[in-house]
Write a protein that holds these residues in place. Structure first.
Motif, mmCIF file in Angstrom:
data_model
loop_
_atom_site.group_PDB
_atom_site.id
_atom_site.type_symbol
_atom_site.label_atom_id
_atom_site.label_comp_id
_atom_site.label_asym_id
_atom_site.label_seq_id
_atom_site.Cartn_x
_atom_site.Cartn_y
_atom_site.Cartn_z
ATOM 1 N N GLN A 93 0.816 -1.214 0.000
ATOM 2 C CA GLN A 93 0.000 0.000 0.000
ATOM 3 C C GLN A 93 0.849 1.264 0.000
ATOM 4 O O GLN A 93 0.546 2.224 -0.706
ATOM 5 C CB GLN A 93 -0.924 0.015 1.224
ATOM 6 C CG GLN A 93 -2.016 -1.037 1.216
ATOM 7 C CD GLN A 93 -2.856 -0.993 2.475
ATOM 8 O OE1 GLN A 93 -2.331 -0.959 3.590
ATOM 9 N NE2 GLN A 93 -4.166 -0.990 2.321
ATOM 10 N N ASN A 94 1.905 1.284 0.824
ATOM 11 C CA ASN A 94 2.702 2.519 0.921
ATOM 12 C C ASN A 94 3.837 2.587 -0.097
ATOM 13 O O ASN A 94 4.411 3.650 -0.316
ATOM 14 C CB ASN A 94 3.230 2.743 2.344
ATOM 15 C CG ASN A 94 4.216 1.683 2.811
ATOM 16 O OD1 ASN A 94 5.004 1.143 2.043
ATOM 17 N ND2 ASN A 94 4.184 1.377 4.112
ATOM 18 N N ARG A 154 -11.359 -22.129 2.434
ATOM 19 C CA ARG A 154 -11.707 -20.963 3.259
ATOM 20 C C ARG A 154 -10.562 -19.953 3.312
ATOM 21 O O ARG A 154 -10.765 -18.732 3.176
ATOM 22 C CB ARG A 154 -12.079 -21.412 4.675
ATOM 23 C CG ARG A 154 -12.361 -20.276 5.650
ATOM 24 C CD ARG A 154 -12.894 -20.788 6.977
ATOM 25 N NE ARG A 154 -12.001 -21.701 7.631
ATOM 26 C CZ ARG A 154 -10.947 -21.355 8.374
ATOM 27 N NH1 ARG A 154 -10.647 -20.049 8.509
ATOM 28 N NH2 ARG A 154 -10.197 -22.260 8.972
ATOM 29 N N LEU A 155 -9.352 -20.445 3.507
ATOM 30 C CA LEU A 155 -8.204 -19.540 3.595
ATOM 31 C C LEU A 155 -7.918 -18.856 2.263
ATOM 32 O O LEU A 155 -7.538 -17.680 2.229
ATOM 33 C CB LEU A 155 -6.964 -20.295 4.075
ATOM 34 C CG LEU A 155 -7.009 -20.862 5.502
ATOM 35 C CD1 LEU A 155 -5.666 -21.484 5.864
ATOM 36 C CD2 LEU A 155 -7.394 -19.811 6.522
ATOM 37 N N LYS A 156 -8.096 -19.576 1.163
ATOM 38 C CA LYS A 156 -7.902 -18.963 -0.154
ATOM 39 C C LYS A 156 -8.907 -17.833 -0.369
ATOM 40 O O LYS A 156 -8.548 -16.757 -0.872
ATOM 41 C CB LYS A 156 -8.038 -20.007 -1.255
ATOM 42 C CG LYS A 156 -6.841 -20.934 -1.396
ATOM 43 C CD LYS A 156 -7.048 -21.949 -2.518
ATOM 44 C CE LYS A 156 -5.832 -22.844 -2.683
ATOM 45 N NZ LYS A 156 -6.024 -23.877 -3.745
ATOM 46 N N LYS A 157 -10.145 -18.056 0.009
ATOM 47 C CA LYS A 157 -11.166 -17.022 -0.125
ATOM 48 C C LYS A 157 -10.845 -15.819 0.751
ATOM 49 O O LYS A 157 -11.005 -14.674 0.334
ATOM 50 C CB LYS A 157 -12.542 -17.591 0.236
ATOM 51 C CG LYS A 157 -13.129 -18.527 -0.808
ATOM 52 C CD LYS A 157 -14.523 -19.003 -0.394
ATOM 53 C CE LYS A 157 -15.144 -19.895 -1.460
ATOM 54 N NZ LYS A 157 -16.484 -20.399 -1.059
ATOM 55 N N ALA A 158 -10.407 -16.094 1.979
ATOM 56 C CA ALA A 158 -10.067 -14.999 2.896
ATOM 57 C C ALA A 158 -8.882 -14.194 2.359
ATOM 58 O O ALA A 158 -8.869 -12.959 2.456
ATOM 59 C CB ALA A 158 -9.743 -15.561 4.278
ATOM 60 N N LEU A 159 -7.893 -14.859 1.777
ATOM 61 C CA LEU A 159 -6.739 -14.165 1.219
ATOM 62 C C LEU A 159 -7.146 -13.313 0.020
ATOM 63 O O LEU A 159 -6.722 -12.161 -0.113
ATOM 64 C CB LEU A 159 -5.665 -15.171 0.816
ATOM 65 C CG LEU A 159 -4.372 -14.589 0.216
ATOM 66 C CD1 LEU A 159 -3.717 -13.604 1.172
ATOM 67 C CD2 LEU A 159 -3.397 -15.704 -0.164
ATOM 68 N N GLN A 160 -7.965 -13.867 -0.840
ATOM 69 C CA GLN A 160 -8.444 -13.112 -2.001
ATOM 70 C C GLN A 160 -9.234 -11.882 -1.574
ATOM 71 O O GLN A 160 -9.087 -10.799 -2.159
ATOM 72 C CB GLN A 160 -9.303 -14.014 -2.895
ATOM 73 C CG GLN A 160 -8.495 -15.087 -3.619
ATOM 74 C CD GLN A 160 -9.368 -16.188 -4.205
ATOM 75 O OE1 GLN A 160 -10.601 -16.166 -4.078
ATOM 76 N NE2 GLN A 160 -8.737 -17.162 -4.850
ATOM 77 N N LYS A 178 -8.225 -7.896 -2.282
ATOM 78 C CA LYS A 178 -9.171 -6.960 -2.904
ATOM 79 C C LYS A 178 -9.404 -5.756 -1.998
ATOM 80 O O LYS A 178 -9.405 -4.606 -2.445
ATOM 81 C CB LYS A 178 -10.490 -7.667 -3.197
ATOM 82 C CG LYS A 178 -11.516 -6.776 -3.894
ATOM 83 C CD LYS A 178 -12.787 -7.551 -4.212
ATOM 84 C CE LYS A 178 -13.806 -6.648 -4.922
ATOM 85 N NZ LYS A 178 -15.057 -7.384 -5.232
ATOM 86 N N GLU A 179 -9.572 -6.020 -0.720
ATOM 87 C CA GLU A 179 -9.855 -4.953 0.253
ATOM 88 C C GLU A 179 -8.700 -3.968 0.366
ATOM 89 O O GLU A 179 -8.914 -2.764 0.518
ATOM 90 C CB GLU A 179 -10.147 -5.581 1.620
ATOM 91 C CG GLU A 179 -10.451 -4.594 2.714
ATOM 92 C CD GLU A 179 -10.662 -5.264 4.065
ATOM 93 O OE1 GLU A 179 -10.637 -4.555 5.085
ATOM 94 O OE2 GLU A 179 -10.831 -6.508 4.101
ATOM 95 N N THR A 180 -7.472 -4.451 0.274
ATOM 96 C CA THR A 180 -6.290 -3.593 0.436
ATOM 97 C C THR A 180 -5.694 -3.155 -0.901
ATOM 98 O O THR A 180 -4.615 -2.564 -0.926
ATOM 99 C CB THR A 180 -5.204 -4.301 1.270
ATOM 100 O OG1 THR A 180 -4.766 -5.475 0.574
ATOM 101 C CG2 THR A 180 -5.736 -4.685 2.645
#
Length: 492
Positions: free
Chosen positions: A84-85, A437-443, A447-449
């Motif tokens: 991000q930075n 579940r972890l793959k979805k959470a990582l994706q 996207k969020e960041t």
């Protein structure tokens, strides 16, 4: 007359609020994980760090965002992930932030804090931090570990110079950065010898040469503890201890096999201890997933000022003071460029038990260049196994190190039963639901960041730039700066 009374009351309230704001002392050590007595390591005695844990809260699961110096410190300063930075690699290799973000120093100085910084800054542009430091000392990295008493002496000067103002001070210690010295100027007073030291679990059973390296590492940790003890003495002598929150963290794991630069637990997991007299209950050990992205929001909360917009972290204050038990479900770390020859982006996400590591370049047949450099380059021989030594390892360790050298695209680990990631479970039927579940959470996190690693075109562009610069400079860095600052996040 009534107006004067009201104004006087308001001024008194503001003064009282300012007086109640705690001083903040952030202690940062280099290149060490949780190899400390209070974290259960029996190889070393660290009474001064242990005292912080005894009087405060120790986090079992404290993490940095990237396990190399500049990206890690970039997060500490900005509260943003490296992707991000923009500080995705070492400042000495010309990696830089996309722009001059608000930093802990600009925010705290504006809030009326007397600000101080001891030790290196190591981000680009440095003036994003340096321009807001009231008291600056020991600007060099000091990897030789000379005149270590100066850190406490300069801190004492700072405490006095702050006067009645609340203060914000970061003290950056050079241990346990390479070179790993057993003793420097009489520190530690009684160095450990190899016969007094056992193994580090994530390395596994070490050969004689590696065992000597590990011994020197523990002597660095003893020297670090000695210096932190001197600093705490000066804080006590200043009379400001009772209104000071002390936070101790490492900037990333040790420069040992499977440690520094990698998205491993040994690279990312660090000591993370908070002491705040009368505010944080003493002797608490927390399993909450905390990160250095939480420091900036925490400092803003403590100072009573608005947190910069869109920070991904959370203030620790409600949790450490017992106001809430709610915390995050997932914690994420990343790996990017480090230095040009170490380029190998990865993303790692964990919950309370399981962890996933994604290596997007594996699909292109890419080996982990960082691991390759560790075992083949002469400059790394003082911190890792060589190729020949790896061939002589026991069969169970050979498999672990082969995964390190040539990782699959996905790795899944059960951290409850395999803390140091020896057994990759990716693709195993028993963790199928966990993996999904972890793959979805990582994706979702990427996207969020707004993570460029999730965009194949941008990842390829960064990969191509590194290859081009490596070819043109023979493994150094571009004199005119990196072009990724223009194309990864052009909107910034």
């Amino acid at each position: 007359m009534k107006l004067k009374v009201i104004l006087a009351a308001l001024c008194a309230a503001v003064s009282l609020q300012a007086a109640d704001r705690p001083n903040i002392l952030l202690i940062v050590s280099e290149d060490n994980g949780q190899e400390i007595a209070c974290y259960g390591d029996k190889n070393v005695k660290t009474p001064h760090i242990d005292s912080l844990a005894k009087d405060g809260m120790l986090f079992e699961n404290g993490y940095v965002t990237q396990s190399v110096c500049s990206p890690s410190r970039g997060t500490i300063f900005t509260g943003l992930y490296p992707h991000q930075n923009g500080q995705i690699g070492l400042a000495t290799h010309k990696y830089a932030m996309f722009k001059k973000w608000p930093t802990t120093y600009s925010v705290m100085q504006k809030a009326g804090y007397h600000t101080g910084l001891l030790g290196k800054t190591h981000v680009n542009p440095a003036d994003a931090v340096e321009d807001f430091v009231d008291f600056r000392a020991i600007k060099n990295s000091n990897f030789a570990k000379k005149n270590l008493a100066a850190y406490a002496e300069k801190s004492a000067e700072f405490f006095k110079a702050a006067g009645e103002k609340p203060f914000f001070l970061t003290v950056n210690y050079p241990d346990a950065h390479h070179p790993l010295q057993n003793q420097v100027q009489g520190r530690p007073a009684k160095p450990l010898t190899p016969d007094q030291v056992g193994t580090i679990p994530y390395i596994g059973k070490a050969n004689e040469r590696m065992h000597e390296i590990v011994t020197a590492y523990y002597n660095c940790m003893m020297r670090l503890d000695d210096c932190i003890g001197e600093l705490l003495v000066e804080l006590e002598k200043s009379g400001k201890m009772e209104n000071t929150i002390v936070i101790y963290i490492g900037d990333h794991g040790a420069q040992l096999p499977r440690g520094k630069i990698f998205a491993t637990e040994a690279g990312m997991k660090v000591p993370y201890i908070v002491k705040w007299p009368k505010k944080v209950k003493a002797g608490v050990r927390s399993e909450n997933l905390v990160s250095t992205i939480d420091l900036m929001p925490t400092f803003c909360d403590l100072a009573g000022v608005e947190t910069p917009k869109d920070l991904p972290g959370k203030s620790l204050v409600p949790m450490i003071t017992g106001q809430t038990k709610e915390w995050r479900k997932y914690l994420v770390c990343e790996r990017n460029c480090d230095a040009i020859n170490l380029y190998f982006p990865q993303r790692a996400l964990r919950d309370e038990r399981y962890k996933i590591i994604w290596s997007p370049l594996v699909a292109e047949g890419e080996k982990d260049r960082g691991a390759v450099d560790y075992i083949t380059q002469s400059k790394w021989k003082k911190c890792s196994y060589t190729e020949e030594e790896m061939k002589a390892l026991p069969d169970n360790l050979k498999k672990v190190y082969q995964t390190w050298l040539t990782p699959p695209e996905y790795q899944i680990y059960d951290l409850k039963n395999d803390e140091w990631e020896f057994h990759n479970l990716a693709g195993k039927p028993e963790v199928k639901d966990v993996e999904v579940r972890l793959k979805k959470a990582l994706q979702a996190w990427m996207k969020e960041t707004d993570d460029w690693a999730a965009t194949p075109a941008k990842l390829k562009q960064l990969t191509d730039e590194h290859q081009s610069v490596r070819d043109a400079t023979k493994g150094k860095f571009p004199k005119d700066g990196w072009k990724y600052l223009e194309y990864l996040h052009p909107e910034k």
